[in-house]
Design an enzyme around this catalytic site. Structure first.
Site, PDB file in Angstrom:
ATOM      1  N   TYR A   1      -5.205   8.062   2.117  1.00 51.44           N
ATOM      2  CA  TYR A   1      -6.241   8.353   1.124  1.00 51.44           C
ATOM      3  C   TYR A   1      -5.713   8.205  -0.288  1.00 51.44           C
ATOM      4  CZ  TYR A   1      -4.375  13.056   0.036  1.00 51.44           C
ATOM      5  OH  TYR A   1      -3.607  14.110  -0.390  1.00 51.44           O
TER       6      TYR A   1
ATOM      7  N   ARG B   1      -0.910   1.952  -4.895  1.00 49.33           N
ATOM      8  CA  ARG B   1      -0.348   2.952  -3.970  1.00 49.33           C
ATOM      9  C   ARG B   1      -1.144   2.981  -2.663  1.00 49.33           C
ATOM     10  NH1 ARG B   1       0.168   9.058  -5.951  1.00 49.33           N
ATOM     11  NH2 ARG B   1      -2.084   8.952  -5.666  1.00 49.33           N
TER      12      ARG B   1
ATOM     13  N   ARG C   1      -9.691   7.478  23.319  1.00 51.68           N
ATOM     14  CA  ARG C   1      -8.605   8.123  22.570  1.00 51.68           C
ATOM     15  C   ARG C   1      -7.277   7.715  23.206  1.00 51.68           C
ATOM     16  NH1 ARG C   1      -5.203  12.427  23.272  1.00 51.68           N
ATOM     17  NH2 ARG C   1      -4.471  13.404  21.351  1.00 51.68           N
TER      18      ARG C   1
ATOM     19  N   HIS D   1      -3.012   7.028  21.962  1.00 46.81           N
ATOM     20  CA  HIS D   1      -2.113   7.087  20.807  1.00 46.81           C
ATOM     21  C   HIS D   1      -1.814   5.710  20.223  1.00 46.81           C
ATOM     22  CE1 HIS D   1      -1.677  11.153  22.226  1.00 46.81           C
ATOM     23  NE2 HIS D   1      -0.889  11.462  21.216  1.00 46.81           N
TER      24      HIS D   1
ATOM     25  N   LYS E   1       0.641   8.370   1.299  1.00 47.04           N
ATOM     26  CA  LYS E   1      -0.429   9.341   1.037  1.00 47.04           C
ATOM     27  C   LYS E   1      -1.297   9.453   2.291  1.00 47.04           C
ATOM     28  CE  LYS E   1      -3.246  10.948  -2.822  1.00 47.04           C
ATOM     29  NZ  LYS E   1      -2.720  12.308  -2.841  1.00 47.04           N
TER      30      LYS E   1
ATOM     31  N   GLU F   1       8.327  19.277  -3.896  1.00 53.40           N
ATOM     32  CA  GLU F   1       7.087  19.238  -4.676  1.00 53.40           C
ATOM     33  C   GLU F   1       6.222  20.426  -4.311  1.00 53.40           C
ATOM     34  OE1 GLU F   1       4.888  15.602  -3.916  1.00 53.40           O
ATOM     35  OE2 GLU F   1       5.408  15.652  -1.803  1.00 53.40           O
TER      36      GLU F   1
ATOM     37  N   LEU G   1       5.535  12.541  -2.722  1.00 50.90           N
ATOM     38  CA  LEU G   1       4.544  11.527  -3.069  1.00 50.90           C
ATOM     39  C   LEU G   1       4.869  11.006  -4.468  1.00 50.90           C
ATOM     40  CD1 LEU G   1       1.879  10.215  -2.043  1.00 50.90           C
ATOM     41  CD2 LEU G   1       0.747  11.707  -3.688  1.00 50.90           C
TER      42      LEU G   1
HETATM   43  N1  PDD Z   1      -2.794  15.280  -4.348  1.00 50.72           N
HETATM   44  N2  PDD Z   1       2.271  15.391  -4.186  1.00 50.72           N
HETATM   45  C1  PDD Z   1       1.356  15.706  -3.269  1.00 50.72           C
HETATM   46  C2  PDD Z   1       1.799  16.259  -1.961  1.00 50.72           C
HETATM   47  C3  PDD Z   1      -0.026  15.498  -3.543  1.00 50.72           C
HETATM   48  O1  PDD Z   1      -0.934  15.790  -2.611  1.00 50.72           O
HETATM   49  C4  PDD Z   1      -0.408  14.991  -4.809  1.00 50.72           C
HETATM   50  C5  PDD Z   1      -1.834  14.743  -5.186  1.00 50.72           C
HETATM   51  C6  PDD Z   1       0.605  14.685  -5.739  1.00 50.72           C
HETATM   52  C7  PDD Z   1       0.301  14.129  -7.109  1.00 50.72           C
HETATM   53  O2  PDD Z   1      -0.082  12.779  -7.034  1.00 50.72           O
HETATM   54  P1  PDD Z   1      -1.055  12.140  -8.127  1.00 50.72           P
HETATM   55  O3  PDD Z   1      -0.491  12.484  -9.486  1.00 50.72           O
HETATM   56  O4  PDD Z   1      -1.014  10.697  -7.869  1.00 50.72           O
HETATM   57  O5  PDD Z   1      -2.402  12.780  -7.906  1.00 50.72           O
HETATM   58  C8  PDD Z   1       1.938  14.890  -5.393  1.00 50.72           C
HETATM   59  C9  PDD Z   1      -4.193  14.979  -4.500  1.00 50.72           C
HETATM   60  C10 PDD Z   1      -4.733  15.237  -5.873  1.00 50.72           C
HETATM   61  C11 PDD Z   1      -4.971  15.649  -3.388  1.00 50.72           C
HETATM   62  O6  PDD Z   1      -4.474  15.623  -2.281  1.00 50.72           O
HETATM   63  O7  PDD Z   1      -6.083  16.137  -3.624  1.00 50.72           O
END
Ligand code: PDD
Length: 287
Positions: free
Chosen positions: A35, A54, A100, A102, A148, A180, A204
């Site tokens: 996403y 990304r 379903r 894997h 992501k 993070e 991320l």
């Molecule tokens: N999340 N790290 C993680 C684990 C995140 O889920 C996010 C953002 C970031 C920051 O990434 P960016 O600056 O590109 O938004 C770092 C989004 C906002 C979410 O899951 O809603």
């Protein structure tokens, strides 16, 4: 009467409440999808190109080939939802095969592409004046945190643990280093310099993070992308979190103890105003 926002689903724009996804969708069954979250200010998507890049890297990393004009979909979606400040959530999963299993589907199955737009609110005065609170938790995630992925259960559990303990967010620790927050990148400030973990598999690679570093460097604030052993928290003057829906916000309490003076610090205040000015310049945002 409230009208349903407009969403995008497999090639069509429709009301969000008209979107129906199969229970066999692999995003639902296996979290087999990726996403993006992209902010728009004043109707203009911010840093759209790096977000699209990304997304393409995430799709490639999970071996999912999808032809789509991502930038156009997101631009149209924002326009159809009446501009202003919004964020787009866009998700792509490996579709809904008949069974379903894997392994990837052996028959061709169209991917499921879904996007919605939601209003983007400015952080409250309280958060801007007093900052957020956080707890530290073990980082129990997998080894591809740079993808992501929609598999966010470890992030969900970390955030909920924070909420249950009366805090706003969780800062994760893996092998003794800070990684993070539950949904944002992590920074600390010491003696006027910014420190943030390197963009490797443990985090991320946040688009907001790249904006923060770019603005700081352009304005003579030294930045270091280095491993941060957890002991560095105790001597930090400031701690921040950044994401596309929050810009960069101060964390003023960690594990019940004040960070520095327990107030949002001067380096954050500088960065926050640089960030808002930059957004206004690029998008004409009212923030
Ligand atoms: N999340 N790290 C993680 C684990 C995140 O889920 C996010 C953002 C970031 C920051 O990434 P960016 O600056 O590109 O938004 C770092 C989004 C906002 C979410 O899951 O809603």
């Amino acid at each position: 009467m409230t009208t349903s926002p407009v969403a995008y689903f497999n090639g069509e724009f429709m009301f969000l409440d008209a979107v129906h996804i199969s229970p066999l969708d692999r995003g639902f069954l296996f979290a087999d999808g990726v996403y993006e979250v992209v902010p728009a200010y004043n109707g203009q998507l911010f840093r759209l190109e790096p977000h699209v890049q990304r997304l393409q890297r995430s799709l490639q990393a999970i071996h999912l080939t999808v032809e789509h004009d991502w930038a156009q979909v997101m631009t149209d979606l924002v326009a159809r939802n009446a501009g202003g400040d919004q964020y787009v959530y866009l998700q792509v999963s490996r579709g809904a095969p008949a069974v379903r299993d894997h392994g990837f589907p052996t028959e061709p199955v169209p991917p499921t592409v879904f996007a919605m737009a939601k209003p983007l609110k400015q952080p409250s005065e309280k958060v801007l004046n007093e900052g957020l609170s956080a707890i530290t938790v073990p980082d129990i995630r997998w080894q591809f945190c740079h993808i992501k992925s929609v598999a966010l259960l470890a992030n969900v559990l970390a955030r909920q643990q924070a909420i249950t303990e009366g805090a706003d967010d969780a800062i994760m620790i893996r092998d003794g280093v800070l990684t993070e927050a539950s949904a944002g990148n992590f920074y600390l400030v010491r003696d006027g310099e910014i420190y943030t973990p390197p963009a490797d598999w443990r985090i991320l690679h946040g688009i907001t993070r790249s904006v923060v570093l770019e603005l700081a460097r352009a304005n003579g604030i030294p930045c270091h992308e280095v491993e941060l052993p957890v002991v560095r928290l105790a001597s930090a003057d400031e701690v921040w979190v950044s994401s596309s829906t929050k810009d960069v916000l101060p964390i003023t309490r960690v594990d019940g103890r004040p960070v520095g003076g327990g107030q949002p610090g001067p380096v954050w205040q500088r960065l926050w105003s640089l960030f808002q000015n930059h957004k206004r310049k690029v998008c004409g945002s009212a923030w």
